[in-house]
Design an enzyme around this catalytic site. Structure first.
Site, PDB file in Angstrom:
ATOM      1  N   GLN A 252       0.826  -1.200   0.000  1.00 17.78           N
ATOM      2  CA  GLN A 252       0.000   0.000   0.000  1.00 17.78           C
ATOM      3  C   GLN A 252       0.861   1.250   0.000  1.00 17.78           C
ATOM      4  O   GLN A 252       0.570   2.227  -0.691  1.00 17.78           O
ATOM      5  CB  GLN A 252      -0.911  -0.005   1.233  1.00 17.78           C
ATOM      6  CG  GLN A 252      -2.195   0.770   1.055  1.00 17.78           C
ATOM      7  CD  GLN A 252      -3.066   0.152  -0.028  1.00 17.78           C
ATOM      8  OE1 GLN A 252      -3.056  -1.055  -0.227  1.00 17.78           O
ATOM      9  NE2 GLN A 252      -3.803   0.973  -0.734  1.00 17.78           N
ATOM     10  N   HIS A 255       2.327   3.094  -3.291  1.00 20.25           N
ATOM     11  CA  HIS A 255       1.482   3.850  -4.209  1.00 20.25           C
ATOM     12  C   HIS A 255       1.868   5.318  -4.260  1.00 20.25           C
ATOM     13  O   HIS A 255       1.910   5.930  -5.327  1.00 20.25           O
ATOM     14  CB  HIS A 255       0.014   3.753  -3.775  1.00 20.25           C
ATOM     15  CG  HIS A 255      -0.690   2.552  -4.292  1.00 20.25           C
ATOM     16  ND1 HIS A 255      -1.100   2.427  -5.596  1.00 20.25           N
ATOM     17  CD2 HIS A 255      -1.098   1.416  -3.672  1.00 20.25           C
ATOM     18  CE1 HIS A 255      -1.713   1.273  -5.765  1.00 20.25           C
ATOM     19  NE2 HIS A 255      -1.723   0.636  -4.617  1.00 20.25           N
ATOM     20  N   GLU A 320     -10.273   2.286   3.419  1.00 19.28           N
ATOM     21  CA  GLU A 320     -10.502   1.880   2.028  1.00 19.28           C
ATOM     22  C   GLU A 320     -10.370   0.363   1.905  1.00 19.28           C
ATOM     23  O   GLU A 320     -11.226  -0.309   1.334  1.00 19.28           O
ATOM     24  CB  GLU A 320      -9.475   2.582   1.137  1.00 19.28           C
ATOM     25  CG  GLU A 320      -9.549   2.196  -0.326  1.00 19.28           C
ATOM     26  CD  GLU A 320      -8.394   2.766  -1.127  1.00 19.28           C
ATOM     27  OE1 GLU A 320      -8.468   2.743  -2.358  1.00 19.28           O
ATOM     28  OE2 GLU A 320      -7.393   3.229  -0.519  1.00 19.28           O
ATOM     29  N   HIS A 321      -9.281  -0.184   2.419  1.00  9.08           N
ATOM     30  CA  HIS A 321      -9.040  -1.635   2.427  1.00  9.08           C
ATOM     31  C   HIS A 321      -8.944  -2.092   3.883  1.00  9.08           C
ATOM     32  O   HIS A 321      -8.206  -1.497   4.666  1.00  9.08           O
ATOM     33  CB  HIS A 321      -7.727  -1.986   1.732  1.00  9.08           C
ATOM     34  CG  HIS A 321      -7.591  -1.425   0.344  1.00  9.08           C
ATOM     35  ND1 HIS A 321      -6.918  -0.248   0.081  1.00  9.08           N
ATOM     36  CD2 HIS A 321      -8.040  -1.885  -0.843  1.00  9.08           C
ATOM     37  CE1 HIS A 321      -6.952  -0.006  -1.214  1.00  9.08           C
ATOM     38  NE2 HIS A 321      -7.635  -0.978  -1.804  1.00  9.08           N
ATOM     39  N   ASP A 351      -6.603  -5.663  -6.080  1.00  9.37           N
ATOM     40  CA  ASP A 351      -6.171  -4.611  -6.990  1.00  9.37           C
ATOM     41  C   ASP A 351      -6.230  -5.070  -8.442  1.00  9.37           C
ATOM     42  O   ASP A 351      -6.396  -4.244  -9.341  1.00  9.37           O
ATOM     43  CB  ASP A 351      -4.735  -4.186  -6.666  1.00  9.37           C
ATOM     44  CG  ASP A 351      -4.683  -3.061  -5.650  1.00  9.37           C
ATOM     45  OD1 ASP A 351      -5.743  -2.497  -5.321  1.00  9.37           O
ATOM     46  OD2 ASP A 351      -3.577  -2.746  -5.174  1.00  9.37           O
ATOM     47  N   HIS A 410     -54.349  16.727  -4.317  1.00  4.47           N
ATOM     48  CA  HIS A 410     -53.905  15.328  -4.257  1.00  4.47           C
ATOM     49  C   HIS A 410     -55.071  14.424  -3.842  1.00  4.47           C
ATOM     50  O   HIS A 410     -55.330  13.379  -4.459  1.00  4.47           O
ATOM     51  CB  HIS A 410     -52.760  15.168  -3.247  1.00  4.47           C
ATOM     52  CG  HIS A 410     -51.414  15.576  -3.767  1.00  4.47           C
ATOM     53  ND1 HIS A 410     -51.129  16.854  -4.147  1.00  4.47           N
ATOM     54  CD2 HIS A 410     -50.276  14.842  -3.964  1.00  4.47           C
ATOM     55  CE1 HIS A 410     -49.864  16.917  -4.548  1.00  4.47           C
ATOM     56  NE2 HIS A 410     -49.320  15.701  -4.449  1.00  4.47           N
TER      57      HIS A 410
END
Length: 420
Positions: A252, A255, A320-321, A351, A410
């Site tokens: 991770q 990145h 996120e993960h 991924d 209505h």
């Protein structure tokens, strides 16, 4: 060095959470004139930006479909096989996600839903330090499964692999452009770029800022910031587990220098093992220049007192993960973009090739939604068909509620059908 902190160190935890928050003000100020230039000048502005920022040399932004087909043929055989395997898995998963039309009789009324695709979507595929052809598969295949008729792609300086994946998927609207200007092109439409109803895919802070400013004018998936992972270690973790956990954290961290990797464990001994493993593995990692900064700035091992505390922190981080030791944890998870269960389910599998989407919410966005899916490419439209009997049965409730709200017409629209 990888920090080891205690779960009671609230200031350290807050710093970790705050570092995940992207700073928007400067980015928004930068992209605002770009958005306005594309809105006013269309392709002329796009070509200027593409030549300045994206290395465009051709006369047109569009890359011909024949060139994409040729790019696929030129890919190495092992890469073509990998693309075929990953595409097949992603497509199968997306097909299982796809909602279905249905009709049921409920209380005498015929009720149901029909599912219709959006008419035009666009995917942004990053092409910076690490070109991401896998993102092209993750964003385009669900659109194809949803039967979206117009699917477009933008990528700045697309790599041969990205072009080859586009050829494999049969993409016809591929544009050599990036940044905020690409988002503006899809939001407004230009002479050569079709307007999209929704823009999906990750990007840098300028791409995210453009999506934020244009949300409402165009649909977006979500605002994604730096990537992140939170891992919960097994209770009886070994030195071998430490190697795998350290490798996952580095996967991770490589990145981006703003990425974060956090491990929760009840064992101080495991915390030391993992910290040592991260240091050892960094020595031979080709991406260590990036990964080492991410590990030092934004990552940590947090020693917790119990599994319950680990779960409480995980839900607070809304990562996120999220990696958990086994399926027994699933019922307790409230917030996560995507979940990886057990030591044989590394985040890297998600991924690329396991099937679920890798375009995921970050920075706490997982408190609101999960990752990109076929649902982002369709509309679910409700349908209702009443007959006289079912309308009469519901009439007292309808007219009473209508008059309570002061909406007399209505109520009369019901009575006009039933009186006399």
């Amino acid at each position: 060095m990888l920090k080891i902190i205690g779960s009671t160190d609230e200031p350290a935890l807050e710093r970790l959470l705050k570092r995940r928050q992207t700073r928007w003000d400067r980015a928004e100020a930068t992209v605002t004139p770009i958005l306005e230039a594309v809105r006013k000048r269309g392709d002329r502005a796009l070509l200027e930006y593409a030549r300045k920022f994206d290395g465009l040399e051709r006369a047109s932004l569009r890359i011909p479909a024949a060139e994409l087909t040729s790019a696929e043929k030129e890919l190495p055989k092992d890469l073509r096989r990998a693309i075929q395997t990953a595409s097949r898995q992603i497509r199968r998963f997306a097909e299982l996600q796809k909602p279905r039309s249905w009709t049921k009789s409920i209380g005498g009324a015929k009720l149901g839903q029909i599912v219709r695709p959006l008419s035009s979507v666009a995917a942004y595929v990053p092409g910076g330090r690490y070109p991401l052809p896998s993102t092209l598969m993750m964003t385009i295949i669900p659109a194809q499964v949803a039967d979206v008729p117009i699917v477009s792609v933008a990528s700045p300086g697309p790599s041969p692999a990205t072009l080859g994946v586009a050829g494999h998927l049969g993409v016809s609207n591929f544009f050599h452009m990036g940044g905020a200007q690409a988002i503006a092109a899809f939001a407004f439409g230009t002479e050569s770029v079709p307007r999209a109803e929704r823009i999906v895919g990750p990007g840098n802070i300028y791409v995210a800022a453009a999506k934020k400013l244009l949300a409402g004018s165009v649909g977006i998936d979500f605002l994604a910031g730096p990537t992140e992972i939170l891992l919960i270690a097994p209770k009886e973790a070994t030195k071998k587990d430490a190697r795998g956990l350290a490798a996952d954290m580095l996967a991770q961290a490589e990145h981006d220098v703003d990425a974060s990797a956090v491990l929760l464990t009840t064992s101080k001994r495991l915390a030391r093992w993992v910290a040592a493993e991260v240091f050892r593995q960094l020595e031979t990692l080709t991406t260590r220049a990036v990964a080492s900064k991410s590990i030092a700035r934004n990552s940590a091992v947090i020693v917790v007192s119990s599994s319950d505390e680990a779960m409480e922190l995980a839900n607070r981080f809304a990562p996120e993960h999220l990696s958990v030791p086994d399926a027994s944890w699933l019922d307790s998870i409230k917030n996560a973009g995507s979940i990886f269960v057990g030591s044989w389910s590394p985040e890297a599998a998600g991924d690329y090739a396991s099937g679920p989407n890798h375009v995921l919410p970050t920075g706490g966005g997982a408190t609101l939604r999960g990752g990109l899916s076929v649902l982002d490419y369709v509309k679910i439209i409700s349908v209702q068909e009443l007959n006289e009997k079912s309308l009469r049965a519901l009439a007292p409730a309808i007219t009473t509620l209508a008059r309570t709200e002061g909406l007399e017409a209505h109520a009369r629209s019901i009575e006009a059908r039933l009186d006399g």
